[in-house]
Scaffold this active site. Structure first.
Site, PDB file in Angstrom:
ATOM      1  N   GLU A 190       0.833  -1.205   0.000  1.00  0.00           N
ATOM      2  CA  GLU A 190       0.000   0.000   0.000  1.00  0.00           C
ATOM      3  C   GLU A 190       0.871   1.260   0.000  1.00  0.00           C
ATOM      4  O   GLU A 190       1.770   1.387   0.826  1.00  0.00           O
ATOM      5  CB  GLU A 190      -0.914  -0.024   1.231  1.00  0.00           C
ATOM      6  CG  GLU A 190      -1.963  -1.119   1.127  1.00  0.00           C
ATOM      7  CD  GLU A 190      -2.518  -1.594   2.466  1.00  0.00           C
ATOM      8  OE1 GLU A 190      -2.464  -0.845   3.445  1.00  0.00           O
ATOM      9  OE2 GLU A 190      -3.002  -2.749   2.502  1.00  0.00           O
ATOM     10  N   SER A 235      -5.758  -4.083   0.518  1.00  0.00           N
ATOM     11  CA  SER A 235      -6.287  -5.434   0.328  1.00  0.00           C
ATOM     12  C   SER A 235      -5.201  -6.417   0.712  1.00  0.00           C
ATOM     13  O   SER A 235      -4.497  -6.937  -0.144  1.00  0.00           O
ATOM     14  CB  SER A 235      -6.655  -5.650  -1.146  1.00  0.00           C
ATOM     15  OG  SER A 235      -7.549  -4.683  -1.614  1.00  0.00           O
ATOM     16  N   GLU A 236      -5.068  -6.650   2.011  1.00  0.00           N
ATOM     17  CA  GLU A 236      -3.947  -7.471   2.458  1.00  0.00           C
ATOM     18  C   GLU A 236      -3.972  -8.891   1.885  1.00  0.00           C
ATOM     19  O   GLU A 236      -2.924  -9.463   1.582  1.00  0.00           O
ATOM     20  CB  GLU A 236      -3.895  -7.511   3.987  1.00  0.00           C
ATOM     21  CG  GLU A 236      -3.281  -6.264   4.623  1.00  0.00           C
ATOM     22  CD  GLU A 236      -4.176  -5.035   4.577  1.00  0.00           C
ATOM     23  OE1 GLU A 236      -5.379  -5.186   4.284  1.00  0.00           O
ATOM     24  OE2 GLU A 236      -3.683  -3.924   4.822  1.00  0.00           O
ATOM     25  N   HIS A 249      -1.952  -1.420  16.540  1.00  0.00           N
ATOM     26  CA  HIS A 249      -0.880  -0.962  15.654  1.00  0.00           C
ATOM     27  C   HIS A 249       0.511  -1.244  16.199  1.00  0.00           C
ATOM     28  O   HIS A 249       1.479  -0.676  15.703  1.00  0.00           O
ATOM     29  CB  HIS A 249      -1.010   0.545  15.394  1.00  0.00           C
ATOM     30  CG  HIS A 249      -2.171   0.913  14.535  1.00  0.00           C
ATOM     31  ND1 HIS A 249      -3.471   0.842  14.976  1.00  0.00           N
ATOM     32  CD2 HIS A 249      -2.240   1.343  13.251  1.00  0.00           C
ATOM     33  CE1 HIS A 249      -4.285   1.221  14.006  1.00  0.00           C
ATOM     34  NE2 HIS A 249      -3.576   1.527  12.951  1.00  0.00           N
TER      35      HIS A 249
END
Ligand code: TPP
Lengths: 332, 339
Positions: free
Chosen positions: B41, B73-74, B143
């Protein structure tokens, strides 16, 4: 069902017989697999695709050996249609060392790059993102290769489907997404799990053409696949084909079919694409009954040979647990 | 104390940080091998060259067909990377942060890691997964996690967590040429700290630990940004007269048993320190192995320090308590030394 945008391609006589050959190869292989499991000669989980023969058969006649497929647990028919040799296929089903994957993949995870069978996955929906990678490689290599991703109707409700279609469209990948819509996801009826009446409609959401095809009519599948493959080879990107069909033997071997009505099953079997196409070939004068019987006998002999071969093969040695985890063998 | 480690050959060094080191590794690898690709990304220059700028300049240099920005869109990123790798390319696929690997877990665990085995050796997935993580930045529960144990527990994928920029460059160069999938977890803090790095750093083999500080009383094994914490503690301990040997593990799986166990046998004491949760963490594996091999040869039970059993918290005070701090290490070392 729906029209292709270009002129409908029609297979010539020899190609029609070739489609039939692949269909009967699937049917004989499937029938004998179930027989062998019933007799206890092999033990394996088995997801029959009986009833779905014409989809990969009509597509495979349009593919070359170096065109690739990524398929699923219910995909042995896709491999058989792609002309994977039956001896290693059967040896793999039986978990033997001479199988395509040395018996380490089994019937849910066959791989055979020589015939373009790259991935067989037991995870619903996972064939599609990986097919994109082969499509990307074809673009980088500058070849005209296409990749077909086979999956079921249930798989179109998984995130991977949506991510894969979006990426394929943005990157204009030469991938054909072929949904073999047999009306059920395990025991769940299509309409209880899927928000649209036709999966092909979902293509619009990803900016690619989508068609609902009569998956029991080889000529309809052929025409749509022809257009999709041409489009992919011309660099115009992916297509979604929804091929409507039915699986005659339930979800997994031994399934009692309690989730479907007797009538709908009987109607589907009545519409069995195999005898119908056979009759059509004879009626159209494409082949004689004798010719087709001969073909069937030859194929049956080929399947029987593969079974005998497979059960006579050795099981893999325990050392195999240390091999192929990485390129380098793991020390004992 | 071994004299070889002290008299390392003098090498010319240059100050660089992790971002520059990884960028240099990717650039060199792409230059040397047209099969090396990068995807993820926002990684192309149009999109800024990655959130931290690791890939900056690469798409301008090598073109967007080899350095491709992807949608968010992993699964699609990992799937495309797996397929293209099986087709003979060497993709480096970025998953922006480690927590987002969870979205692509099927692709990584069921496919990338297993396709070689399940295909009886026919399929190769020479893929590098790049991802970042780490506490200390108040990014909280979604995260900052370290999930190396998840991947180390999965057969078929190698797990690397580099500390220094030089190691990053060297380990990247090896990972890209490795025939199997490798996940490289970058500790965020290590990306921004300039350190002396050998000029023209070449490949560093995967699976080899680094004895960073030689010592004689106790061995500390650690990796990633926790190495900064360990180094602080070791300085304090040295001032207190305790000689600690520090081993930077660098590769979590397969881990360098030989180096770690040799060091623990020499010093007689072992403490494993990591940022990941202590429960079922890599420290458990290392401690259990040390106990199996060195039973009777150690002077104290093997110690383990890691995060408590909770999500990474937001409040600075809690985050500090969550992360292992130098005083904890000092106290644990003293406990193991019975002083
Ligand atoms: C991700 C995932 N969820 C659930 C399953 C269990 N499962 C196996 S087959 C199947 C049904 C899939 O239906 P469909 O995609 O329509 O394919 P079909 O079997 O009809 O060919 C399910 C739910 C699985 N294999 N993978």
């Amino acid at each position: 069902m729906s029209e292709t945008p270009t002129n409908r391609a029609i297979p010539d006589a020899a190609t029609q017989v070739d489609i039939y050959r692949r269909m009967i190869r699937i049917e004989r292989n499937d029938d004998l697999t179930r027989q062998q499991i019933r007799r206890g000669r092999i033990t394996a989980p088995y997801y029959s695709a009986r009833g779905q023969e014409c989809i990969p058969s009509a597509i495979s006649v349009l593919l070359n050996n170096d065109d690739k497929i990524c398929t699923i647990y219910r995909g042995i028919h896709d491999m058989v249609a792609k002309d994977m040799p039956l001896r290693p296929l059967w040896a793999e089903i039986c978990g033997r060392v001479d199988g395509t994957c040395k018996g380490k993949g089994g019937p849910m995870h066959l791989t055979h790059p020589e015939t373009g069978v790259m991935v067989t996955t037991g995870i619903v929906g996972s064939s599609m993102p990986i097919a994109n990678g082969f499509g990307w490689a074809a673009l980088l290599d500058g070849t005209k290769q296409v990749t077909v991703a086979y999956f079921g109707d249930g798989a179109s409700n998984i995130g991977a489907f949506h991510e894969a279609l979006n990426l394929a469209s943005v990157w204009k990948l030469p991938v054909i997404f072929v949904c073999q819509n047999n009306g059920f996801a395990e025991h769940t009826r299509y309409e209880n799990g899927t928000s649209v009446d036709f999966i092909a409609k979902r293509a619009a959401g990803y900016g690619m053409p989508g068609y609902t095809v009569d998956g029991n009519d080889p000529l309809d599948v052929y025409a749509h696949a022809h257009a999709a493959i041409e489009r992919a080879r011309a660099g115009e990107g992916p297509t979604l084909l929804e091929c409507k069909t039915f699986r005659f033997m339930g979800h997994v071997f031994g399934d009692n079919d309690a989730y479907m009505t007797k009538e709908e099953k009987a109607a589907a079997i009545e519409a069995d694409p195999l005898p119908r196409f056979r009759q059509k070939l004879i009626d159209d004068g494409v082949a004689s009954a004798e010719q087709l019987d001969e073909l069937t006998a030859k194929i049956e002999a080929e399947v029987n040979d593969a079974i005998d071969y497979a059960v006579a093969c050795e099981f893999p040695s325990d050392d195999e647990l240390r091999r192929d985890v990485f390129a380098e063998e793991i020390p004992a | 104390m071994s004299t070889e480690t002290l008299e390392a050959p003098v090498v010319e060094t240059v100050k660089m940080n992790g971002l520059q080191a990884i960028n240099a590794a990717l650039s060199e690898a792409m230059e040397a091998d047209p099969k090396v690709l990068v995807l993820g990304e926002d990684i192309a220059d149009n999109e800024g060259g990655g959130v931290c700028g690791v890939t900056r300049g690469l798409s301008t240099k090598f073109g967007t067909s080899r350095v491709r920005s992807t949608p968010i869109s992993e699964q699609a990123i990992m799937g495309a990377a797996i397929g293209v790798a099986m087709a003979g390319y060497k993709p480096v696929a970025e998953i922006m942060l480690m927590n987002f690997t969870t979205v692509a877990m099927d692709m990584i665990v069921n496919h990338a890691a297993k396709l070689r085995f399940m295909s009886g050796g026919q399929s190769q997935v020479p893929l590098v997964i790049r991802t970042m993580t780490g506490g200390g930045n108040q990014t909280a529960g979604q995260h900052a996690d370290f999930y190396e144990a998840w991947f180390a527990h999965t057969a078929g994928i190698k797990v690397v967590i580099p500390w220094t920029p030089g190691d990053m460059k060297g380990l990247y160069l090896s990972a890209i040429q490795d025939p199997d999938p490798v996940i490289i977890i970058e500790s965020v803090k290590t990306l921004f700290v300039p350190m002396d790095t050998p000029v023209n750093q070449g490949p560093i083999p995967l699976g080899k630990a680094n004895v960073v500080v030689p010592g004689s009383d106790l061995t500390i094994v650690s990796y990633g940004q926790m190495m900064f914490t360990v180094m602080q503690a070791v300085e304090e301990l040295a001032a207190a007269g305790v000689s600690v040997e520090v081993v930077d593990l660098r590769t979590i799986s397969p881990w360098d048993k030989e180096t770690v166990l040799a060091s623990a046998e020499k010093t007689g004491r072992l403490l494993v320190v990591h940022e990941a949760g202590r429960n079922f963490g890599p420290g458990a594996e290392i401690a259990a192995t040390a106990q199996e091999v060195l039973f009777g040869k150690l002077k104290a039970p093997v110690g383990r320090l890691g995060a408590p059993y909770c999500a990474v918290p937001f409040a600075k005070k809690l985050e500090d308590a969550y992360l292992v701090q130098p005083p904890e290490i000092v106290a644990e070392v003293k406990r193991l030394m019975a002083i």
